[in-house]
Design an enzyme around this catalytic site. Structure first.
Site, PDB file in Angstrom:
ATOM      1  N   GLU A 198       0.809  -1.213   0.000  1.00  0.00           N
ATOM      2  CA  GLU A 198       0.000   0.000   0.000  1.00  0.00           C
ATOM      3  C   GLU A 198       0.848   1.273   0.000  1.00  0.00           C
ATOM      4  OE1 GLU A 198      -2.939  -0.198   3.125  1.00  0.00           O
ATOM      5  OE2 GLU A 198      -3.706  -2.103   2.438  1.00  0.00           O
ATOM      6  N   GLU A 405      -5.083  -8.428   0.868  1.00  0.00           N
ATOM      7  CA  GLU A 405      -5.727  -8.017   2.129  1.00  0.00           C
ATOM      8  C   GLU A 405      -7.204  -7.794   1.875  1.00  0.00           C
ATOM      9  OE1 GLU A 405      -4.310  -4.668   4.395  1.00  0.00           O
ATOM     10  OE2 GLU A 405      -2.226  -5.316   4.176  1.00  0.00           O
TER      11      GLU A 405
END
Ligand code: IFM
Length: 502
Positions: A198, A405
């Site tokens: 991320e 995720e």
């Protein structure tokens, strides 16, 4: 520098319709109902990150990362919580791996703490740091669990931040050296390698809104950080390829937003385009296509001229990928600036701050997405996951996809008998796994799912107040209790089929 000539395909739709005027059609097949099974070899995983679970913050030569410094700064995390102890995974590693095996996991995604392996962010690796991860990987392999290693999940060694952090080029170069050290040490036993987790959060929450470490609030630094994270990914990918065996698979985990315009009004569609550029294309375009989007450069012209991009950078960033990791939690709804703009400190689902994480597009209005809410205040909407998987199937043909995720925080508490029932989390997982199955039916090459998170842990600025785990942690005793969702997920992992809802 190369830049795209147009805005390119936008990830997103208008709310309510399911198809976007400028986005991709998302209603390609119905969401499967009834019994659903997954392809043989589909990875049933769970994910964690070093700073969120390890603790032992100064053991065996580890030095502070930016998250140690940030969490120890008064007012930065809820209740002053830190990762000093976290869930003590550094010392409980073997028991935790045994628990993963009991839960039938076939894969486990973890991150390496850079400052455990290379305390100053420079120079040779510390053997004791590497030994911890080698032990972890060996424990996993002994139990038939595939290790999926992430090199960077937000915990930059503090010394590198003191030298300028991600806004400076040198950090990208240091990251590639660190990647090579870990690659050399573990390449013989880890097959699945992820460079960054991320990078949007590292750049825009870390240097833009300041709700994450290092807590800087400078739009120029945020854009510079985004570029140097991209560069770090590209340089690390090259360094890893030079030390890893050919069978190793290499990727990156992005957290793209399924951005939805509030209405079909052209001004709202333009707001969607702007946020899509800053949330998604600022990473995906250079990494997948070797260019920055022209509209992003134009939208940010008042912030920076991007002259920090050197001639060879885009070639360095654009490296072949074996897989793309998608982290997904909720869609994003935006509209143009207007009379309905909320006043007061901004909140776009990424923590409240007086500073924007959207350089050059600070005036775009964020709205709560429709639907049920989680303990984070995020909405539950699996259609956004299907949309993203189909988008990147089209944008990156031949690149396998993993959901690296996906998960949910609820206020879980043990009942009088000590067991933890979390039927809402089971429904959440079931809905998102069905969205994945639907994407596979529609042609997406999705190879696996990593539930976030294996166990409750340090949720960054929210401290220990948010519980994302399949396993409940009693923070007083560190006792681990698998929640009912863990048992449901174990059944899915063992059978390759979604079990009935409770
Ligand atoms: O806990 C985080 C994780 O570290 C990165 N992705 C989102 C999760 C939930 O906020």
């Amino acid at each position: 520098m190369t830049s795209g000539t147009s805005a390119g395909p936008t990830v997103g739709t208008t709310t309510g319709t399911g198809t976007g005027a400028a986005g991709l059609s998302v209603h390609t097949s119905p969401t499967p109902s009834g019994p659903v099974s997954f392809p043989a070899g589909f990875a049933w995983g769970a994910a964690t990150a070093a700073y969120q679970i390890e603790g032992s913050a100064s053991a065996d030569g580890r030095t502070p990362s930016i998250w140690d410094t940030f969490s120890h700064t008064p007012g930065k995390t809820l209740g002053g919580d830190t990762g000093d102890v976290a869930v003590d995974h550094y010392r409980r590693r073997a028991d935790d791996v045994a628990l993963m095996a009991e839960l039938g996991l076939t894969a486990y995604r973890f991150s390496v703490s850079w400052s455990r392996v290379q305390p100053t962010g420079r120079g040779p690796a510390v053997q004791r740091g590497l030994d911890f991860y080698r032990g972890l990987v060996d424990d996993l392999l002994a139990r038939g669990i595939t290790p999926a290693l992430t090199l960077y999940h937000w915990d930059l060694p503090q010394e590198l931040e003191d030298a300028g952090g991600w806004p400076v080029r040198e950090t990208a170069e240091r990251f590639a050296e660190y990647a090579a050290l870990v690659g050399e040490a573990l390449g013989d036993r880890v097959e699945m390698w992820t460079t960054l987790n991320e990078p949007w959060c590292s750049a825009f929450l870390g240097y833009g809104s300041g709700v994450h470490a290092p807590g800087r609030t400078d739009p120029v630094a945020a854009l510079r950080a985004a570029h140097h994270l991209n560069l770090g990914h590209g340089l690390a990918a090259q360094a890893l390829r030079s030390v890893l065996p050919a069978r190793a698979r290499l990727g990156i985990s992005l957290n793209p937003s399924a951005v939805r315009a509030k209405t079909e009004d052209p001004a709202d569609l333009d707001a969607r385009r702007r946020i899509d550029a800053l949330a998604n294309r600022v990473f995906a375009d250079p990494i997948l296509h070797g260019r920055y989007p022209a509209d992003l450069l134009a939208d940010t012209v008042r912030v920076t001229d991007w002259s920090f991009i050197a001639d060879s950078d885009l070639t360095a960033i654009h490296q072949p990928l074996d897989f793309l990791g998608i982290n997904y939690y909720q869609p994003t709804v935006v509209s143009a600036p207007g009379p309905d703009a909320p006043t007061g400190p901004r909140s776009d689902g990424h923590g409240a701050s007086d500073f924007s994480p959207w350089p050059g597009s600070e005036d775009v209005v964020f709205h709560p997405a429709p639907g049920e809410r989680t303990a984070m205040g995020w909405s539950v909407d699996p259609s956004g996951l299907h949309e993203l998987l189909m988008h990147y199937t089209a944008e990156a043909p031949g690149v396998a996809l993993y959901v690296t995720e996906n998960g949910v925080a609820y206020d879980d508490e043990p009942g009088p008998d000590g067991s933890v029932h979390d039927p809402d989390r089971i429904r959440y997982l079931d809905g998102h796994l069905r969205a994945i199955r639907r994407a596979i039916n529609d042609g997406a090459d999705v190879r696996g799912y990593f539930q976030w998170s294996l166990m409750d842990n340090f949720e960054w600025a929210y401290g220990y107040s948010k519980r994302f785990g399949l396993i409940y942690i009693d923070y007083e005793t560190q006792q681990r209790t698998p929640k009912s969702s863990a048992h449901w997920y174990a059944q899915a992992a063992r059978s390759g089929q979604l079990p009935p809802l409770p």
